[in-house]
Design an enzyme around this catalytic site. Structure first.
Site, PDB file in Angstrom:
ATOM      1  N   SER A 196       0.597  -1.166   0.137  1.00 50.65           N
ATOM      2  CA  SER A 196       0.045   0.016  -0.516  1.00 50.65           C
ATOM      3  C   SER A 196       0.932   1.274  -0.189  1.00 50.65           C
ATOM      4  O   SER A 196       1.600   1.206  -0.472  1.00 50.65           O
ATOM      5  CB  SER A 196      -0.585  -0.225   1.127  1.00 50.65           C
ATOM      6  OG  SER A 196      -1.868   0.851   1.081  1.00 50.65           O
ATOM      7  N   ASP A 245      -8.257  -6.385  -5.570  1.00 49.74           N
ATOM      8  CA  ASP A 245      -7.811  -4.968  -4.611  1.00 49.74           C
ATOM      9  C   ASP A 245      -8.640  -3.437  -5.458  1.00 49.74           C
ATOM     10  O   ASP A 245      -8.806  -3.352  -6.939  1.00 49.74           O
ATOM     11  CB  ASP A 245      -6.846  -5.184  -4.563  1.00 49.74           C
ATOM     12  CG  ASP A 245      -6.460  -3.256  -3.943  1.00 49.74           C
ATOM     13  OD1 ASP A 245      -7.684  -2.870  -3.091  1.00 49.74           O
ATOM     14  OD2 ASP A 245      -5.684  -2.778  -4.375  1.00 49.74           O
ATOM     15  N   HIS A 252      -6.230  -6.286  -0.820  1.00 47.53           N
ATOM     16  CA  HIS A 252      -5.452  -5.202  -0.934  1.00 47.53           C
ATOM     17  C   HIS A 252      -4.025  -5.632  -0.071  1.00 47.53           C
ATOM     18  O   HIS A 252      -3.354  -5.317  -0.889  1.00 47.53           O
ATOM     19  CB  HIS A 252      -5.937  -4.111  -0.182  1.00 47.53           C
ATOM     20  CG  HIS A 252      -5.320  -2.895   0.332  1.00 47.53           C
ATOM     21  ND1 HIS A 252      -4.747  -2.074  -0.950  1.00 47.53           N
ATOM     22  CD2 HIS A 252      -4.751  -2.400   0.986  1.00 47.53           C
ATOM     23  CE1 HIS A 252      -3.866  -1.221  -0.757  1.00 47.53           C
ATOM     24  NE2 HIS A 252      -4.016  -1.400   0.409  1.00 47.53           N
TER      25      HIS A 252
END
Length: 350
Positions: A57, A269, A321
């Site tokens: 991320s 995601d 994710h």
């Protein structure tokens, strides 16, 4: 080694509360680098080991920026600060504001999450190459984020948490927040606060778990009794002073410097989707060494991979994710091949 960074997240803390007002990309990289050098002084037996950095991320900023600090420190030639850095890996990573945000909208439309009208309004009214948002763009994005009151942005095909005790109702309300990049989407609570995880209530369970005194004692954590609870999204940090619009210049530098660099993406995601990452990597303009090809998880296709000159990109089929949370076995295959410097399994195996 697992590093909580920047200060103020998880169980990390500072004795100077004003430090929390100074945070940003630069200070995070500086602090992590100082920590690392001091850690090697404390544990010199590891100094000669090969060293790799990985993250997911926003680590699309953290990992390249820390790697650059190490790379520059090594080139300066000071033996005491040398780190045997061999490579870095980032997953579902924020790397370029323009392509990350463009890809997020494109992915939502392509996966039948938003209507043609909402998609058309965002594309017509928003310029993600600019930091400021117009009122017209704001109105379009409000409709886009409203969808994520209904489904999990981080994992499109898994359920949302329906536990009555949960406080994790999806958010799409605009808030006054000076969050991390990207500059436009960071203004929306839906971008910042949605929980993640295959079990849709994982985030809620974790907050209860990590605030238990017996758990903290077992982890040797919170020994200073910090004045706030462990949270999945730090309430102690509410200002972010600098965030690179793009980390691609750093990535180009590290690729040119000969470091092993892998990028991976869970392909369900919606937060930093595979579409965003592909658009971002195209910006690098690297020569293709091995074309788009499947890799295998036993008898099934585990995802797809393409090898560029100096960079490998891997997708993980059906993962959200945070790939290790959604697909732990496939994630282990990914990490093992990254560390070994080998390709993902090219054929099915029993």
């Amino acid at each position: 080694m697992f590093l909580e960074s920047p200060v103020g997240v998880g169980f990390s803390y500072t004795n100077t509360s004003s430090d929390l007002l100074q945070l940003g990309d630069k200070i995070t990289a500086d602090d992590a680098y100082k920590f690392l050098l001091n850690w090697f002084k404390r544990f010199p037996q590891y100094k000669s080991h090969d060293f790799y950095i990985a993250g997911e991320s926003y680590a699309g900023h953290y990992v390249p920026q820390l790697s650059e600090k190490i790379f520059d420190g090594n080139r300066a030639g000071h033996k005491e600060s040398h780190v045997n850095l061999k490579g870095l890996m980032v997953g579902n990573a924020l790397m370029d504001d323009e392509t990350d945000q463009t890809g997020m909208i494109d992915y939502a439309w392509d996966h039948a999450v938003i209507s043609d009208r909402v998609y058309g309004d965002v594309k017509a009214r928003c310029d993600f190459g600019m930091a400021n948002v117009t009122d017209a763009c704001d109105a379009a994005l409000q409709e886009y984020f409203a969808v994520y009151r209904l489904i999990d942005m981080y994992s499109l095909y898994t359920p949302v948490c329906t536990d009555p005790a949960s406080s994790s109702a999806p958010y799409a309300r605009k808030v006054a927040v000076h969050g991390a990049a990207p500059g436009i989407f960071s203004r929306y609570r839906g971008w910042i606060m949605k929980p993640a995880g295959y079990d849709p209530c994982t985030a809620e369970y974790s907050e209860v778990y990590f605030n238990r005194p017996d758990v903290q004692a077992a982890l040797h954590a919170n020994v200073t009794k910090i004045g706030y609870n462990w949270t999945r999204c730090s309430d102690a940090i509410y200002t972010w002073n600098d965030a690179a619009f793009s980390t691609l210049p750093v990535i180009r530098k590290l690729v040119a410097g000969g470091l092993r660099l892998w990028v991976f993406s869970g392909d369900t995601d919606g937060r930093i989707p595979v579409t965003s990452t592909r658009l971002t990597l195209h910006k690098l303009g690297l020569k293709t060494v091995q074309e788009w090809t499947p890799w295998y998880d036993h008898l099934q296709v585990g995802g797809w991979t393409i090898v560029y000159e100096g960079l490998t990109f891997v997708t993980i089929r059906g993962a959200g994710h945070e790939v290790p949370l959604h697909a732990p076995r496939q994630a282990l295959t990914l990490f093992s091949n990254f560390l070994a410097g080998t390709k993902m399994p090219p054929t099915a195996f029993p």
